[in-house]
Design a protein around this motif. Structure first.
Motif, mmCIF file in Angstrom:
data_model
loop_
_atom_site.group_PDB
_atom_site.id
_atom_site.type_symbol
_atom_site.label_atom_id
_atom_site.label_comp_id
_atom_site.label_asym_id
_atom_site.label_seq_id
_atom_site.Cartn_x
_atom_site.Cartn_y
_atom_site.Cartn_z
ATOM 1 N N PHE A 237 14.634 63.005 -5.807
ATOM 2 C CA PHE A 237 15.506 64.132 -6.136
ATOM 3 C C PHE A 237 15.858 64.124 -7.621
ATOM 4 O O PHE A 237 16.146 65.171 -8.198
ATOM 5 N N VAL A 238 15.852 62.935 -8.221
ATOM 6 C CA VAL A 238 16.326 62.765 -9.592
ATOM 7 C C VAL A 238 15.191 62.631 -10.595
ATOM 8 O O VAL A 238 15.279 63.121 -11.725
ATOM 9 N N ILE A 239 14.104 61.968 -10.194
ATOM 10 C CA ILE A 239 13.019 61.658 -11.132
ATOM 11 C C ILE A 239 12.416 62.905 -11.792
ATOM 12 O O ILE A 239 12.267 62.924 -13.026
ATOM 13 N N PRO A 240 12.036 63.967 -11.041
ATOM 14 C CA PRO A 240 11.391 65.119 -11.690
ATOM 15 C C PRO A 240 12.222 65.776 -12.789
ATOM 16 O O PRO A 240 11.707 65.985 -13.898
ATOM 17 N N PRO A 241 13.523 66.108 -12.557
ATOM 18 C CA PRO A 241 14.272 66.753 -13.645
ATOM 19 C C PRO A 241 14.499 65.844 -14.846
ATOM 20 O O PRO A 241 14.495 66.316 -15.991
ATOM 21 N N VAL A 242 14.694 64.537 -14.606
ATOM 22 C CA VAL A 242 14.915 63.619 -15.729
ATOM 23 C C VAL A 242 13.651 63.485 -16.568
ATOM 24 O O VAL A 242 13.703 63.548 -17.812
ATOM 25 N N LEU A 243 12.494 63.317 -15.922
ATOM 26 C CA LEU A 243 11.236 63.210 -16.666
ATOM 27 C C LEU A 243 10.918 64.506 -17.403
ATOM 28 O O LEU A 243 10.474 64.482 -18.557
ATOM 29 N N THR A 244 11.132 65.643 -16.728
ATOM 30 C CA THR A 244 10.893 66.938 -17.382
ATOM 31 C C THR A 244 11.792 67.098 -18.597
ATOM 32 O O THR A 244 11.361 67.569 -19.659
ATOM 33 N N THR A 245 13.053 66.693 -18.464
ATOM 34 C CA THR A 245 13.994 66.787 -19.580
ATOM 35 C C THR A 245 13.556 65.903 -20.744
ATOM 36 O O THR A 245 13.643 66.304 -21.911
ATOM 37 N N LEU A 246 13.097 64.692 -20.440
ATOM 38 C CA LEU A 246 12.624 63.792 -21.499
ATOM 39 C C LEU A 246 11.431 64.389 -22.241
ATOM 40 O O LEU A 246 11.362 64.330 -23.474
ATOM 41 N N ILE A 247 10.505 65.000 -21.490
ATOM 42 C CA ILE A 247 9.335 65.624 -22.125
ATOM 43 C C ILE A 247 9.770 66.788 -23.005
ATOM 44 O O ILE A 247 9.311 66.938 -24.147
ATOM 45 N N PHE A 248 10.669 67.634 -22.497
ATOM 46 C CA PHE A 248 11.157 68.773 -23.278
ATOM 47 C C PHE A 248 11.891 68.288 -24.532
ATOM 48 O O PHE A 248 11.788 68.893 -25.599
ATOM 49 N N THR A 249 12.656 67.192 -24.388
ATOM 50 C CA THR A 249 13.404 66.676 -25.531
ATOM 51 C C THR A 249 12.457 66.221 -26.635
ATOM 52 O O THR A 249 12.703 66.485 -27.827
ATOM 53 N N VAL A 250 11.374 65.553 -26.247
ATOM 54 C CA VAL A 250 10.407 65.074 -27.238
ATOM 55 C C VAL A 250 9.604 66.232 -27.824
ATOM 56 O O VAL A 250 9.479 66.372 -29.052
ATOM 57 N N VAL A 251 9.064 67.089 -26.951
ATOM 58 C CA VAL A 251 8.155 68.150 -27.407
ATOM 59 C C VAL A 251 8.901 69.248 -28.155
ATOM 60 O O VAL A 251 8.525 69.624 -29.277
ATOM 61 N N PHE A 252 9.962 69.774 -27.532
ATOM 62 C CA PHE A 252 10.652 70.914 -28.137
ATOM 63 C C PHE A 252 11.785 70.489 -29.072
ATOM 64 O O PHE A 252 12.075 71.185 -30.048
ATOM 65 N N GLY A 253 12.434 69.364 -28.751
ATOM 66 C CA GLY A 253 13.536 68.920 -29.585
ATOM 67 C C GLY A 253 13.112 68.155 -30.817
ATOM 68 O O GLY A 253 13.534 68.472 -31.935
ATOM 69 N N ARG A 254 12.256 67.126 -30.619
ATOM 70 C CA ARG A 254 11.847 66.285 -31.739
ATOM 71 C C ARG A 254 10.663 66.875 -32.505
ATOM 72 O O ARG A 254 10.685 66.929 -33.744
#
Length: 289
Positions: A61-78
């Motif tokens: 329940f938790v893994i998909p949104p956390v991993l997606t958020t980490l990817i978005f943070t790196v790709v779109f944020g950084r």
């Protein structure tokens, strides 16, 4: 010689009489209340079976949104350096991902109601809307778990002194949840009705949902859109919802009352059209599915 009784005179012994739907607006919503126990039984079945016989179990329940958020943070944020109105990138993306995941799950599950449950529908009668409503409840529990994880991260960032300013507008969360569920149900019912005749929509819905996400301010704020095109994004009902959640829980976001009013009006239209098309399609879908 006793007098023969006609079929119409012999109906008094039955507790339920099934008649065909008549008219475009014959939704029979009252039946849903009588079948509320069945809704909760399907809800319990779907929730328990979601990650049964998996190694990580409820962690999925938790893994998909956390991993997606980490990817978005790196790709779109950084890498992309998308500005998030001064809010922490991780919280900005996670709130958008969590809200979008709930809406997308409601839409996708509603869109496959006829095709994935044809075996059950062909054996016994019950209001067909029971299925999408039960999945909405299942998705709501998933959202609650994921949103709870977001709140834990938000509390940590607030404790570290991040510029987070939750405000009294968090009380609109239940309204926005109903709003997202109604929008997902309405669009899902439209796709579901069309899928009974055109199977292409079954393949298009997942791809279309992904494209819709990138037009819904999940990975960028509305303030980054130029003023002359901003009204186009506001016509997307999910944009005011996501911006409203960010404004309430993070203290940043561009949302006004009329944005939410437009979103609610469009959602009401889509829900009404979806219910009409769903009601019409359920009369004959067993012949085409």
């Amino acid at each position: 010689m006793s007098e023969e009784t006609t079929p119409t005179e012999d109906l008094s012994g039955w507790t339920e009489v099934l008649t065909p739907h008549r008219g475009w607006l014959d939704f029979r919503l009252g039946e849903l209340w009588r079948y509320r126990d069945l809704i909760f039984r399907f809800f319990r079945r779907d929730f328990v079976a979601s990650y049964k016989q998996t190694i990580l179990g409820p962690l999925w329940f938790v893994i998909p949104p956390v991993l997606t958020t980490l990817i978005f943070t790196v790709v779109f944020g950084r890498i992309g350096r998308i500005r998030t109105n001064g809010q922490p990138d991780f919280l900005f993306f996670m709130l958008g991902v969590t809200a979008w995941s709930y809406f997308a799950a409601c839409l996708n599950k509603s869109a496959t109601t006829f095709t994935s449950n044809a075996g059950v529908f062909g054996k016994v009668y019950f209001p067909r809307l029971v299925m999408p409503l039960s999945t909405i409840l299942t998705n709501l529990v998933t959202f609650a778990i994921q949103f709870g994880v977001f709140l834990l991260f938000a509390a940590y960032y607030w404790w570290r002194g991040a510029p987070i300013e939750p405000n009294w507008r968090i009380v609109i969360l239940p309204i926005l949840l109903i709003h997202m569920a109604a929008l997902g149900l309405g669009v899902g019912c439209i796709v579901c009705a069309l899928t009974t005749r055109f199977r292409d929509f079954a393949y298009m819905v997942t791809f279309g949902t992904q494209l819709w996400m990138y037009a819904s301010c999940v990975v960028y704020p509305l303030s980054q859109i130029s003023k002359e095109w901003r009204w186009v994004f506001i016509m997307n009902p999910m944009v005011p919802i996501i911006e409203g959640l960010r404004f309430a829980f993070l203290g940043g976001g561009m949302v006004e009352i009329w944005h939410l009013a437009v979103s609610a009006a469009l959602t009401a239209v889509l829900l009404f059209v979806g219910l009409v098309m769903f009601s019409r399609a359920e009369k004959t879908f067993m012949d085409t599915v």
